[in-house]
Motif scaffolding. Sequence first.
Motif, PDB file in Angstrom:
ATOM      1  N   ASP A  43      86.067  42.692  41.699  1.00 51.04           N
ATOM      2  CA  ASP A  43      86.060  44.145  41.903  1.00 51.04           C
ATOM      3  C   ASP A  43      84.712  44.670  42.367  1.00 51.04           C
ATOM      4  O   ASP A  43      84.647  45.654  43.107  1.00 51.04           O
ATOM      5  CB  ASP A  43      86.456  44.863  40.606  1.00 51.04           C
ATOM      6  CG  ASP A  43      87.903  44.596  40.229  1.00 51.04           C
ATOM      7  OD1 ASP A  43      88.650  44.104  41.108  1.00 51.04           O
ATOM      8  OD2 ASP A  43      88.279  44.846  39.069  1.00 51.04           O
ATOM      9  N   HIS A  44      83.617  44.058  41.918  1.00 53.63           N
ATOM     10  CA  HIS A  44      82.305  44.656  42.173  1.00 53.63           C
ATOM     11  C   HIS A  44      81.359  43.815  43.016  1.00 53.63           C
ATOM     12  O   HIS A  44      80.369  44.330  43.517  1.00 53.63           O
ATOM     13  CB  HIS A  44      81.614  44.983  40.848  1.00 53.63           C
ATOM     14  CG  HIS A  44      82.376  45.975  40.031  1.00 53.63           C
ATOM     15  ND1 HIS A  44      83.075  45.643  38.893  1.00 53.63           N
ATOM     16  CD2 HIS A  44      82.587  47.307  40.215  1.00 53.63           C
ATOM     17  CE1 HIS A  44      83.672  46.708  38.394  1.00 53.63           C
ATOM     18  NE2 HIS A  44      83.395  47.751  39.181  1.00 53.63           N
ATOM     19  N   ILE A  45      81.603  42.524  43.134  1.00 54.66           N
ATOM     20  CA  ILE A  45      80.608  41.701  43.835  1.00 54.66           C
ATOM     21  C   ILE A  45      81.190  41.050  45.091  1.00 54.66           C
ATOM     22  O   ILE A  45      80.609  41.124  46.162  1.00 54.66           O
ATOM     23  CB  ILE A  45      80.032  40.601  42.907  1.00 54.66           C
ATOM     24  CG1 ILE A  45      79.471  41.237  41.624  1.00 54.66           C
ATOM     25  CG2 ILE A  45      78.931  39.814  43.631  1.00 54.66           C
ATOM     26  CD1 ILE A  45      79.002  40.237  40.596  1.00 54.66           C
ATOM     27  N   ASP A  46      82.354  40.398  44.951  1.00 57.02           N
ATOM     28  CA  ASP A  46      82.864  39.595  46.062  1.00 57.02           C
ATOM     29  C   ASP A  46      84.398  39.636  46.058  1.00 57.02           C
ATOM     30  O   ASP A  46      85.041  38.893  45.325  1.00 57.02           O
ATOM     31  CB  ASP A  46      82.360  38.157  45.916  1.00 57.02           C
ATOM     32  CG  ASP A  46      82.766  37.273  47.082  1.00 57.02           C
ATOM     33  OD1 ASP A  46      83.604  37.700  47.910  1.00 57.02           O
ATOM     34  OD2 ASP A  46      82.232  36.154  47.161  1.00 57.02           O
ATOM     35  N   GLY A  47      84.947  40.498  46.888  1.00 54.32           N
ATOM     36  CA  GLY A  47      86.396  40.685  46.924  1.00 54.32           C
ATOM     37  C   GLY A  47      87.159  39.511  47.515  1.00 54.32           C
ATOM     38  O   GLY A  47      88.386  39.468  47.435  1.00 54.32           O
TER      39      GLY A  47
END
Lengths: 246, 115, 134
Positions: A43-47
């Motif tokens: 969700d926040h670093i690497d989709g």
Amino acid sequence: METIEIEVFRYQPEKGSDPAFQTYEIPLNKDWVILDALNHIKDHIDGSLSFRWSCRMGVCGSCGMVVNGKPVLTCATFLEKFAPGPVRIEPLDNFPVVRDLVIEMSDFLDKLQKVKPWIIREEEGSTEEEYLQTPSQLADYKQYSMCINCMLCYSACPVYGLEPGFTGPAALALAQRYNMDSRDQGNRDRMEALSDDTGMWQCTFVGDCSAVCPKNVDPAGAIQRYKVEGATHWWKTLLLPYGKDR
Amino acid sequence: MKRRAEPFWWSLFGAGGVMSAMFLPVLLLFFGFAVPFGWIDVPAYEGLRTLLDMFLVKLLLFAIVALSFFHWAHRFRFTLYEGLQLHRFSRTIAFLCYGIAILLSVFACYVMFVL
Amino acid sequence: MDKSVNKQYYRKDMSIFWWTRKWTHIRFILRELTSLSVAFFALEIVLLFFSVSRGPEGYQTFVAVISNPILIILNFIAFVGLIFHSVTWFDLAPKAMVIKVGKRPLPAIVIAGSNYMGWIVVSVLIFWFLTENT
């Protein structure tokens, strides 16, 4: 906030690159399980990170992965346990990897079919009829019915890794679940399917399947009991060839 | 139902496992350590001969020894398959392991009951 | 399924030394290798019969052989293997044998416990029998 390093196995066939580990640094949240950490990364670093999950509560059996060398349900394994890290997350062993942490499971599904995991009756009863069962008859097989098909046992089983044809722990335990059900009469059918050179006799009782099982099914025990039964049956039919064959 | 050999070999493996687990350690303790280290007097020839000539003793020891050979054959067969990844030679390995066990058992039978 | 997709799956090969990587696997392979101890000592029993059949001189040779330092070392290794075999065998037996008394299966510890009791009693009896009767 304290952080922890997560090394995730990455395999992205469309990029044509070799599998490699990618390291992410994430907060070490004491309430998180490994699956929460993976969702935080997605969700926040690497989709682009791919993995399977569904229920988050140890029932669906989708989120099995190898964490620091051990197959676990990632929804039932706390991140904090691995502090200070790093934590290495890989897809389940012994299965082809489709992408990142996602494995190809159709081999397992074929094997489930092979053991005929349903109640077999010699003659179909009427739909009105109930097959009654006492609590002690239920207890005979209940343990083996707890399997959630998470495939951790296949990941832990070196025999399956060496011989992909091997029927494997969960499927053999499931066969026993029906064999030991007082309502079932399919024992002979299944024994035939599981006595060939991909069946129970290939198991050498390493025992890791039972050690990693999140539901205490004990597939290793189920298979050894099956061997005793198979061997007893063999001698019985040898010594009493004209007797009833079961 | 098709008759297969595997349950038969596994039965011998299991029976041999029980026999060797129960009886071999104490026999090895006796002949391997107690006698050589002098914990006890070296058994006199006559006494030992009388004992080993008793039919029941012979029978029991033959059962222990022969089943132990088959226990080895079965277990070692799978150790070769798995430890050295030789499953592609499974027929040859099975033939060799069980063949050796059969030969050794016949030899043991000859030594114990004929000689 | 489309073969071109299939080819893209990543498959990890198992190392030939897979059994050295995890403690449970090392333990497993050691347990399996105890079969060598079993066969080795079974051969010694055959040798005992063979030498006794050769008269007192044959028996003297047997005593000399089992007193040889090399054989003592081999026997020591075999003994460690045999004990490991017995312990693992009795521990795992309850997995294969489920004995029901009335409606309940006996707890594993009762089965393993009676195995161990039987083992100790049999061992003491045989040792005593051998020292008394020879």
